[in-house]
Design a protein around this motif. Structure first.
Motif, PDB file in Angstrom:
ATOM      1  N   MET A   1      55.930  84.431  72.533  1.00  0.00           N
ATOM      2  CA  MET A   1      57.317  84.271  72.122  1.00  0.00           C
ATOM      3  C   MET A   1      57.896  85.648  71.783  1.00  0.00           C
ATOM      4  O   MET A   1      57.264  86.444  71.101  1.00  0.00           O
ATOM      5  CB  MET A   1      57.395  83.364  70.890  1.00  0.00           C
ATOM      6  CG  MET A   1      58.800  83.249  70.342  1.00  0.00           C
ATOM      7  SD  MET A   1      58.961  82.191  68.901  1.00  0.00           S
ATOM      8  CE  MET A   1      57.951  83.027  67.720  1.00  0.00           C
ATOM      9  N   LEU A  77      62.419  75.589  70.842  1.00  0.00           N
ATOM     10  CA  LEU A  77      61.155  76.307  70.749  1.00  0.00           C
ATOM     11  C   LEU A  77      60.092  75.458  71.435  1.00  0.00           C
ATOM     12  O   LEU A  77      60.088  74.235  71.261  1.00  0.00           O
ATOM     13  CB  LEU A  77      60.782  76.499  69.274  1.00  0.00           C
ATOM     14  CG  LEU A  77      59.402  77.060  68.951  1.00  0.00           C
ATOM     15  CD1 LEU A  77      59.332  78.540  69.299  1.00  0.00           C
ATOM     16  CD2 LEU A  77      59.082  76.849  67.473  1.00  0.00           C
ATOM     17  N   GLN A 135      58.337  80.312  62.992  1.00  0.00           N
ATOM     18  CA  GLN A 135      58.574  80.567  64.421  1.00  0.00           C
ATOM     19  C   GLN A 135      60.041  80.335  64.767  1.00  0.00           C
ATOM     20  O   GLN A 135      60.631  81.089  65.545  1.00  0.00           O
ATOM     21  CB  GLN A 135      57.723  79.628  65.271  1.00  0.00           C
ATOM     22  CG  GLN A 135      56.236  79.865  65.168  1.00  0.00           C
ATOM     23  CD  GLN A 135      55.493  78.770  65.914  1.00  0.00           C
ATOM     24  OE1 GLN A 135      55.533  78.756  67.142  1.00  0.00           O
ATOM     25  NE2 GLN A 135      54.854  77.872  65.200  1.00  0.00           N
ATOM     26  N   MET A 139      62.662  83.163  66.141  1.00  0.00           N
ATOM     27  CA  MET A 139      63.312  82.964  67.426  1.00  0.00           C
ATOM     28  C   MET A 139      64.831  83.030  67.289  1.00  0.00           C
ATOM     29  O   MET A 139      65.510  83.579  68.144  1.00  0.00           O
ATOM     30  CB  MET A 139      62.897  81.599  67.989  1.00  0.00           C
ATOM     31  CG  MET A 139      63.612  81.217  69.262  1.00  0.00           C
ATOM     32  SD  MET A 139      63.382  79.488  69.678  1.00  0.00           S
ATOM     33  CE  MET A 139      64.133  78.662  68.305  1.00  0.00           C
TER      34      MET A 139
END
Length: 162
Positions: A1, A77, A135, A139
């Motif tokens: 990522m 995601l 996360q 992002m």
């Protein structure tokens, strides 16, 4: 990522207040969303498929009350076989309409770069949300700014393959 810095889209969405569902700019926001979805579909996600470094998908869902088809672009995601989306609505004090639609009709489809696939939407547990949040905020850093605008917890959905 790819870890994202707040880019132009993130800066814009955190600097501008989101149009209230009962406000005059809401019609314009809905029109822009329809144009975004049309551009995304025509280009198979090559145009309109990102917000800064965050990827977008199009949720294909039905209205909770009307049952009418809806299409909504959202940041997502990947988490193993699942997709994760956040009902942040830019930090407003209410959940977006698609939240209610997914709760009422969890069997939906998503469009990712021209590929439609069936998924089942379910709310993430508190533990899953806590595990996924770092996360999600890496992002799309604007999520952290959105949280400062409201006291509500942002619902997180897991979109599981079916």
């Amino acid at each position: 990522m790819v870890e994202a810095k707040k880019g132009l889209a993130g800066k814009f969405t955190t600097a501008m207040p989101q149009p209230r569902p009962d406000g005059p700019l809401f019609f314009l926001a809905k029109l822009m969303t329809k144009m975004h979805v049309a551009l995304y579909r025509l280009s198979k996600g090559r145009l309109g498929g990102r917000m800064d470094a965050a990827r977008l998908l199009v949720l294909h869902h039905r209205g909770a009350k009307t049952g009418q088809p809806r299409a909504t672009p959202v940041i997502y995601l990947e988490d193993g076989p699942n997709l994760v989306v956040v009902a942040s609505m830019g930090g407003q004090d209410v959940n977006p309409a698609w939240y209610h639609n997914l709760r009422a009709h969890p069997e939906i489809e998503v469009d990712i770069r021209g590929q439609r696939r069936p998924v089942r939407a379910r709310l993430a547990t508190a533990e899953e949300t806590t595990a996924l949040w770092p996360q999600l905020s890496r992002m799309w850093p604007a999520f952290e700014d959105y949280k400062k605008r409201t006291d509500r917890e942002f619902p997180v959905f897991l979109l599981e393959p079916r």
